[in-house]
Design a protein around this motif. Structure first.
Motif, PDB file in Angstrom:
ATOM      1  N   GLU A  31      13.536  10.292  -4.560  1.00  0.00           N
ATOM      2  CA  GLU A  31      12.538   9.921  -3.541  1.00  0.00           C
ATOM      3  C   GLU A  31      13.276   9.485  -2.283  1.00  0.00           C
ATOM      4  O   GLU A  31      14.141   8.618  -2.337  1.00  0.00           O
ATOM      5  N   GLY A  44      -7.801   5.426  -1.065  1.00  0.00           N
ATOM      6  CA  GLY A  44      -9.072   4.740  -1.341  1.00  0.00           C
ATOM      7  C   GLY A  44      -9.160   3.395  -0.650  1.00  0.00           C
ATOM      8  O   GLY A  44      -9.696   2.442  -1.214  1.00  0.00           O
ATOM      9  N   GLU A 379       0.063  18.091  -3.630  1.00  0.00           N
ATOM     10  CA  GLU A 379      -0.491  18.540  -2.342  1.00  0.00           C
ATOM     11  C   GLU A 379       0.368  19.581  -1.632  1.00  0.00           C
ATOM     12  O   GLU A 379      -0.084  20.218  -0.686  1.00  0.00           O
ATOM     13  N   LEU A 392      -6.294  13.286  -5.668  1.00  0.00           N
ATOM     14  CA  LEU A 392      -5.361  12.669  -6.624  1.00  0.00           C
ATOM     15  C   LEU A 392      -5.466  13.349  -7.987  1.00  0.00           C
ATOM     16  O   LEU A 392      -4.450  13.583  -8.647  1.00  0.00           O
TER      17      LEU A 392
END
Ligand SMILES: Cc1cc2nc3c(=O)[nH]c(=O)nc-3n(C[C@H](O)[C@H](O)[C@H](O)COP(=O)(O)OP(=O)(O)OC[C@H]3O[C@@H](n4cnc5c(N)ncnc54)[C@H](O)[C@@H]3O)c2cc1C
Length: 407
Positions: A31, A44, A379, A392
């Motif tokens: 990452e 959200g 995505e 998600l």
């Protein structure tokens, strides 16, 4: 030898890494950011709507994906919304489902979703390397090149680098060029689930007003390009809300010139029914001034804009409304026009439409049909859904399937 090298510590990458490690594979997750799951945290509104439980019939669930509907069938059959909810609850996260079907952690805190994933990754010994940016890919041998020129090779490699939205979370679209290098086609990334800017002066005055259950029709150069029912929220810069997001998603790949929206405030009624309803009401209140003629039907601020646009004399009574004024009033109520001057600034949309083309990916495994050992999930693929937990879910399911499929 490393079994599985995962690029990207978002929903798709984390789920893929955990699933492969659960199966006993040696997994390293790379990452580039200092922290994992930055988009999970902001999802959200900080509550993280992980999926949707409203309609679990697969065909109907898939109808929420303007792109990727057919492709996602296998992934959702293997690891669908109910499997995901069971997965989180088995790993200690309590969930709750709201009336509209959206599923959240019971705590309302997205950090609890992320911590569940991190705890499970640790339990199955996924090796996580943060602050580690992949600069390039190698296909022979299969592996990644890091900033320090180190090459890490592996039997299997997953690209789970996300799309191009909210780039501060790390999703900057760098992976598309690797996909192209591998021979894959990439459909041009476009913003989806976004609000629209409007400089119509009346819009600003309505900031904060929300309209529910209206019909929205989007036109480009006078041609209808998308139509949907839903809610709209006026803001000081334009319009947003679930119905507007859906429209932007349906229109993502359509031409976007001279855009305007027409909204029908009475979506549930035919024009004749609306006319009768207004006339009946005015007959019972014939002394009422036109300035109050919509009191029962439309919120005050919007009613004022419409009435001031239709009537030159606000002192006349409803019994004095002439045919021309009545026709104009009906067209304002059923075809209220909002001129659009563009979308919200690029990068602020919720999801990317477009990405790695699906016909060169195995839907049963997420494996590239072109490069052995190469996988894609999340995505970065040409898959996107409406708001409500669908994006998600696509990331979790495609990630899980990749992690479940590597040999
Ligand atoms: C504001 C907002 C709210 C949202 N709310 C919801 C919601 O409630 N429900 C819902 O279903 N969807 C929601 N979405 C969409 C959803 O969050 C995403 O579709 C989903 O998180 C994508 O997951 P991903 O793993 O594919 O990609 P990402 O989460 O984007 O993860 C990709 C990761 O790859 C890393 N990376 C990229 N390039 C490299 C590189 N070269 N080397 C190493 N690492 C790299 C990035 O740093 C990043 O961590 C929301 C999106 C936004 C922007």
């Amino acid at each position: 030898m490393i079994d599985f090298l995962v690029i990207g510590g978002g929903a798709a990458g984390l789920m893929a890494a955990i699933r492969a490690a659960e199966r006993g594979k040696k997994v390293i997750l790379l990452e580039k950011g200092a922290k994992l799951g930055r988009k999970i945290l902001i999802s959200g509104g900080g509550r993280c709507n992980i999926t949707n439980h409203k309609n679990l019939n697969l065909r109907q669930f898939l109808a929420n994906y303007p792109r990727g509907q057919k492709f996602l069938w296998s992934a959702f059959s293997r690891f669908g919304p109910q499997d995901l909810m069971n997965w989180f609850e088995c790993h200690g996260l309590k969930l709750k489902t709201e009336d509209d079907g959206r599923v959240f952690p019971a705590s309302n805190k997205s950090i609890d979703v992320l911590e569940t994933l991190l705890k499970t990754a640790k339990q199955f010994k996924v090796e996580i390397r943060t602050n580690t940016e992949v600069i390039d890919l190698s296909f022979d041998p299969l592996g990644v090149l890091l900033e320090n020129n180190n090459l890490i090779t592996a039997s299997n490699l997953l690209i789970a680098c996300g799309g191009m939205t909210y780039q501060s979370t790390g999703s900057t679209g760098t992976a598309y060029k690797w996909a192209i290098k591998a021979g894959h086609k990439v459909s041009e990334p476009k913003p989806s689930l976004t609000g629209y800017l409007s400089t119509d002066p009346w819009i600003k005055n309505l900031a904060g007003l929300s309209l529910k259950d209206i019909e929205l029709k989007l036109f480009s150069e006078q041609v209808l390009i998308a139509q949907e029912k839903g809610a709209l929220l006026f803001t000081h810069w334009g319009i947003t809300g679930p119905g507007v997001f859906k429209i932007s998603s349906l229109a993502a790949n359509k031409p976007q010139k001279e855009l305007y929206l027409k909204i029908n405030l009475f979506a549930e009624e035919k024009t004749d029914q609306l006319k009768t309803k207004l006339k009946n009401y005015w007959q019972a209140h014939s002394k009422r001034k036109v300035i109050n003629c919509l009191d029962e039907f439309v919120s005050e601020r919007l009613a004022n804009y419409i009435i001031e646009s239709v009537f030159s004399n606000l002192q006349k009574t409803v019994s004095e409304i002439n045919n021309k004024e009545f026709g104009l009033l009906i067209s304002y109520l059923s075809e209220l026009k909002i001129n659009i001057n563009g979308k919200r600034p690029s990068g602020e949309e919720i999801v990317t439409a477009g990405g790695v083309c699906l016909n060169e990916i195995e839907p049963q495994t997420m494996a590239s049909k072109l490069v052995k050992g190469l996988y894609f999930a999340g995505e970065v693929l040409d898959v996107d859904g409406f708001t409500g937990g669908y994006n998600l879910q696509a990331a979790w399911s495609t990630g899980w399937l990749a992690g479940n499929s590597i040999i």
